[in-house]
Design an enzyme around this catalytic site. Structure first.
Site, short mmCIF file in Angstrom:
data_model
loop_
_atom_site.label_atom_id
_atom_site.label_comp_id
_atom_site.label_asym_id
_atom_site.label_seq_id
_atom_site.Cartn_x
_atom_site.Cartn_y
_atom_site.Cartn_z
N ASP A 100 17.56 86.11 2.98
CA ASP A 100 18.53 86.48 1.85
C ASP A 100 19.41 84.76 1.26
O ASP A 100 19.25 84.09 1.87
CB ASP A 100 19.59 87.29 2.58
CG ASP A 100 19.66 88.54 2.42
OD1 ASP A 100 18.61 88.74 1.04
OD2 ASP A 100 19.95 89.32 3.23
N TYR B 24 16.90 83.44 15.59
CA TYR B 24 17.63 83.45 15.21
C TYR B 24 18.77 82.74 15.85
O TYR B 24 18.83 82.34 16.43
CB TYR B 24 17.87 84.76 14.45
CG TYR B 24 16.97 85.21 13.31
CD1 TYR B 24 17.60 84.43 12.04
CD2 TYR B 24 16.33 86.27 13.59
CE1 TYR B 24 16.18 85.03 10.52
CE2 TYR B 24 15.68 86.74 13.04
CZ TYR B 24 15.72 85.92 11.11
OH TYR B 24 15.04 87.31 10.32
#
Lengths: 243, 243
Positions: free
Chosen positions: A52, A110
């Site tokens: 994003d 992540y």
């Protein structure tokens, strides 16, 4: 045609995200333009997944089909010379024709950075989530363990996703602390839309005492409203894609 | 009049340094302007020392004489609301009238970040020195120990300084490595002009094999030309001032 795998780092602050938008190139389009400048080939690169707007990467992976005979070892430097300084190609190798950066991925790792202090930090401001409230780090660390394993993470998905099967497996989650910086790292076979940011937000809400249920119950409820807030994009880094 | 001690963090990328310049406020002037906005007092703040253009701080200290009765506990938030996001006041306390941020300082700790990889890193690009060449980290770590103690660091001073006594004591120097990032931290009773950056540059030149003398001999020579290059400002952080 050659199939090339590239590993990419980027600071997402100035981008609309990985994907091209009608009015903006995105990371993907910016790299495609650099490839065109070098090879005059209009290729489409395929990322391991979209990130994003604002999200960073330490090891995003993409593949591309290329005619050009440029040696793969020269590609990182050639592209980096054309790319803006907030994008960097750190690796390139030839892969078999079947390799697909998204479908071949076996897992992802992540990192999420939380800066926990009453006052903002000018060094970390664009790469961490500033949380002003006192956080019970030990509680966050302990509760995070409940995420490990295969669970239906339906509650940890933002609306707007068309995914039907919401079971994912988390292999590992670690929280460490270095002065005021909390470093969360989470690895799994896949992640739902905004899942890492909702995990980070939920752990912050637990640490702050806004969620008093144990995390195992929160997961079990499969309800978005029982989870915490979605932590902001600029604390998130795609660290590694495993194949 | 009250004497207040403030602790300041800043990202130096967009500043001409700590000190005001004819055409630029510097960090100092920017804080003085914020103080004026809150108290309508035109105070002069005194830093523990100047930092050059591009240098960052995690714990710069300054003091200021103020008439205003604003509680010292409210000062960080009040100033941060007026300051640009790349400057942050993280502490404020009342100190005795004699306290002087420069003359009362007993020592300082600096951090220097080296990003060692063939390819640039978009996350660390503005806060570390990118060294593309292979560095022998173990050698750098071992040689660095020679800096500890009281030495005449004349060779580790940029020209243009009027300092006469060039003896300084280094209490501690550590080098650690986290993936591609080398973190140097050095603490001493004081530092000559550009001394930390010349130490960092010399260690890089040792790690790269451009300096083959041992560091003890380089120090002993007291010659600027035997030392290494001056590492760039944007890798340097003033971490702490001790009183």
């Amino acid at each position: 045609m050659r199939n090339l795998k590239i590993t990419i780092q980027y600071n997402g602050a100035n981008y609309c995200g990985w994907q091209k938008q009608p009015d903006s190139l995105g990371i993907q389009g910016t790299i495609e333009r650099a490839i065109y400048e070098i090879t005059k080939e209009q290729v489409k690169i395929t990322g391991s997944g979209r990130t994003d707007a604002g999200v960073h990467a330490l090891g995003q992976v993409a593949n591309l089909k290329l005619e050009s005979k440029i040696p793969y070892t020269q590609i990182p430097n050639a592209l980096n010379a054309k790319l803006p300084k907030d994008i960097s190609i750190i690796e390139c190798c030839e892969v078999e024709e079947e390799f697909h950066s998204r479908y071949s991925a076996k897992g992802k790792r992540y990192r999420y950075l939380i800066y926990n202090s009453p006052y903002r930090n000018p060094i970390y401001k664009d790469i961490s989530y500033h949380v002003k409230y006192d956080l019970d780090f030990e509680k966050m660390k302990k509760e995070a363990k409940s995420l490990i394993g295969a669970h239906d993470f339906k509650g940890f998905m933002s609306s707007g996703s068309s995914v039907v099967d919401t079971v994912r497996t988390i292999y590992d989650i670690t929280l460490s602390k270095n002065e005021n910086l909390i470093i969360m790292e989470v690895e799994g076979n896949g992640f739902l839309y905004n899942m890492v940011r909702i995990i980070a937000g939920t752990l912050v809400d637990i640490g702050r005492g806004r969620i008093n249920e144990c995390l195992a119950d929160v997961i079990e409820s499969k309800s978005r409203s029982n989870c915490g807030h979605t932590a902001p994009a600029h604390g998130l880094f795609l660290k590694k894609v495993d194949y």
